[in-house]
Enzyme design. Structure first.
Site, short mmCIF file in Angstrom:
data_model
loop_
_atom_site.label_atom_id
_atom_site.label_comp_id
_atom_site.label_asym_id
_atom_site.label_seq_id
_atom_site.Cartn_x
_atom_site.Cartn_y
_atom_site.Cartn_z
N THR A 146 57.10 32.96 48.25
CA THR A 146 58.39 32.25 47.92
C THR A 146 59.69 32.65 48.57
OG1 THR A 146 57.44 31.75 45.47
CG2 THR A 146 59.90 31.82 45.68
N THR A 199 55.10 37.05 45.67
CA THR A 199 55.20 38.09 44.22
C THR A 199 53.79 38.02 43.69
OG1 THR A 199 55.96 36.22 42.70
CG2 THR A 199 57.70 37.64 43.68
N ASP A 200 52.96 36.90 43.84
CA ASP A 200 51.98 36.84 42.99
C ASP A 200 50.91 37.98 43.20
OD1 ASP A 200 52.61 34.40 41.72
OD2 ASP A 200 51.46 33.23 43.22
N SER A 253 51.42 33.85 48.47
CA SER A 253 50.28 35.10 48.57
C SER A 253 49.24 34.86 46.99
CB SER A 253 51.20 36.33 47.97
OG SER A 253 51.64 36.55 46.70
N1 ASP Z 1 53.23 31.77 44.61
C1 ASP Z 1 54.13 32.51 45.43
C2 ASP Z 1 53.67 33.58 46.31
O1 ASP Z 1 53.13 34.69 45.62
C3 ASP Z 1 54.92 33.16 44.56
C4 ASP Z 1 56.18 34.07 44.74
O2 ASP Z 1 56.16 34.43 45.90
O3 ASP Z 1 56.95 34.41 43.84
O4 ASP Z 1 53.65 33.70 47.52
#
Ligand code: ASP
Length: 331
Positions: free
Chosen positions: A20, A103-104, A70
């Site tokens: 993200t 973050t995932d 991610s």
């Molecule tokens: N779906 C995103 C990822 O993990 C969520 C994020 O980065 O906050 O790439």
């Protein structure tokens, strides 16, 4: 690869993997309907105002290792990332590596990197909960904070920096799907915070576990063992375990209830799996704490690892990198 020159002989390498933090949304006030992994790492870094002054004394070198959301992180990208990070760390003029990530699954990537990289220089992962196009994106501040940690003389090993807090790879866990402060280190707590570019450590020295394996023992092309995670829950039958055995699974991590407890049918299914050669590790679905092994435990416990990190540990163990461990006298 792009270099931001500041007339220095010391470098910090920033590796981009997507997430993200590199996301874009059609509407600036929409933090939900966006596409992750759109902006390349050199553009992202260049867009953070005042970064050259922030890292005065260091050159920033950017490299795009992957461009993924991610949630889709996989072992191939991990291998490439470990190799590019190890390569950077081995350069005498590289002081630290910063990695931008979604973050995932950042907690699994951090744990994987800690398991395969030398802990002699800082490796700082960072991320964002809002896309780069948001009205108030959190990525630029997180990247600045990650660089503050990377430059700090007390930093070493793999850590995750988000929302002004520094977490170890061992303990960090995403606990919230939306809040900017989405991470927790559970009972252990964060090891530091970044306040106005100053790092305030609450734990020193950092608890750096020596790597169990070596990045050089990994190949992007090698097939990784299939290790799946199953869950105990009210009414758990063990049917999932049987299905996974038919699918040829080599390892299973079971996220038990409470202190790693399992329903009777699930216990029987897992014991059958173990008898047929499938390796099983037991963790807990509780967010905090860790499983304490009972004296008559039949299924080994995952030594304080969350289910997703236990899965990484079991994969590395099944990959047979124990030989690399034995040949590294430091471990
Ligand atoms: N779906 C995103 C990822 O993990 C969520 C994020 O980065 O906050 O790439």
């Amino acid at each position: 690869m792009q270099v931001v020159e500041t007339l220095s002989s010391k470098k910090i390498v920033i590796l981009g993997t997507g997430g993200t933090i590199a996301g874009q949304s059609a509407l600036r006030d929409d933090n939900i309907n966006y596409l992750a992994a759109q902006v390349d790492i050199s553009t992202l870094t260049a867009s953070v105002q005042g970064l050259a002054a922030h890292v005065a004394g260091f050159d920033l070198v950017t490299e795009q290792v992957a461009q993924v959301d991610s949630k889709d992180m996989d072992e191939k990208v991990w291998c490439r990332l470990a190799q590019r990070t190890a390569n950077a760390l081995a350069q005498p003029d590289v002081h630290a590596v910063v990695i931008t990530h979604g973050t995932d699954t950042i907690e699994e990537t951090a744990f994987f990197l800690q398991s395969v990289l030398p802990a002699n220089k800082p490796v700082v992962l960072t991320c964002a909960m809002r896309p780069s196009t948001a009205l108030n994106p959190d990525g630029p501040q997180n990247l600045r904070d990650a660089l503050s940690v990377a430059m700090d003389p007390h930093a070493e090993g793999v850590v995750v920096v988000c929302a002004g807090l520094v977490h170890t790879a061992q303990h960090v866990q995403k606990i919230h799907p939306y809040r900017l402060d989405a991470f927790s280190s559970g009972d252990a707590g964060p090891v530091g915070s970044v306040e106005n570019a100053r790092v305030r450590w609450t734990v020193l020295p950092l608890p750096c576990t020596p790597p169990a394996w070596q990045a050089s023992g990994l190949s992007v092309d090698q097939p990784w063992p299939q290790v799946e995670i199953v869950l105990n829950h009210a009414g758990a039958t063990g049917a999932v375990v049987q299905a996974l055995m038919h699918a040829g699974v080599q390892g299973l991590v079971v996220a038990g209830t409470g202190n790693g407890t399992l329903s009777q049918p699930l216990t029987r299914a897992l014991q059958l799996a173990m008898a047929s050669g499938v390796q099983v590790l037991r963790s807990t679905r509780c967010a905090f704490g860790q499983v304490m092994a009972e004296s008559d435990a039949l299924i080994p416990v995952a030594q304080g690892l969350s289910p997703v990190k236990a899965r990484v540990a079991l994969q590395l163990s099944l990959l047979g990198l124990a030989a690399a461990k034995a040949s590294n006298p430091k471990n």
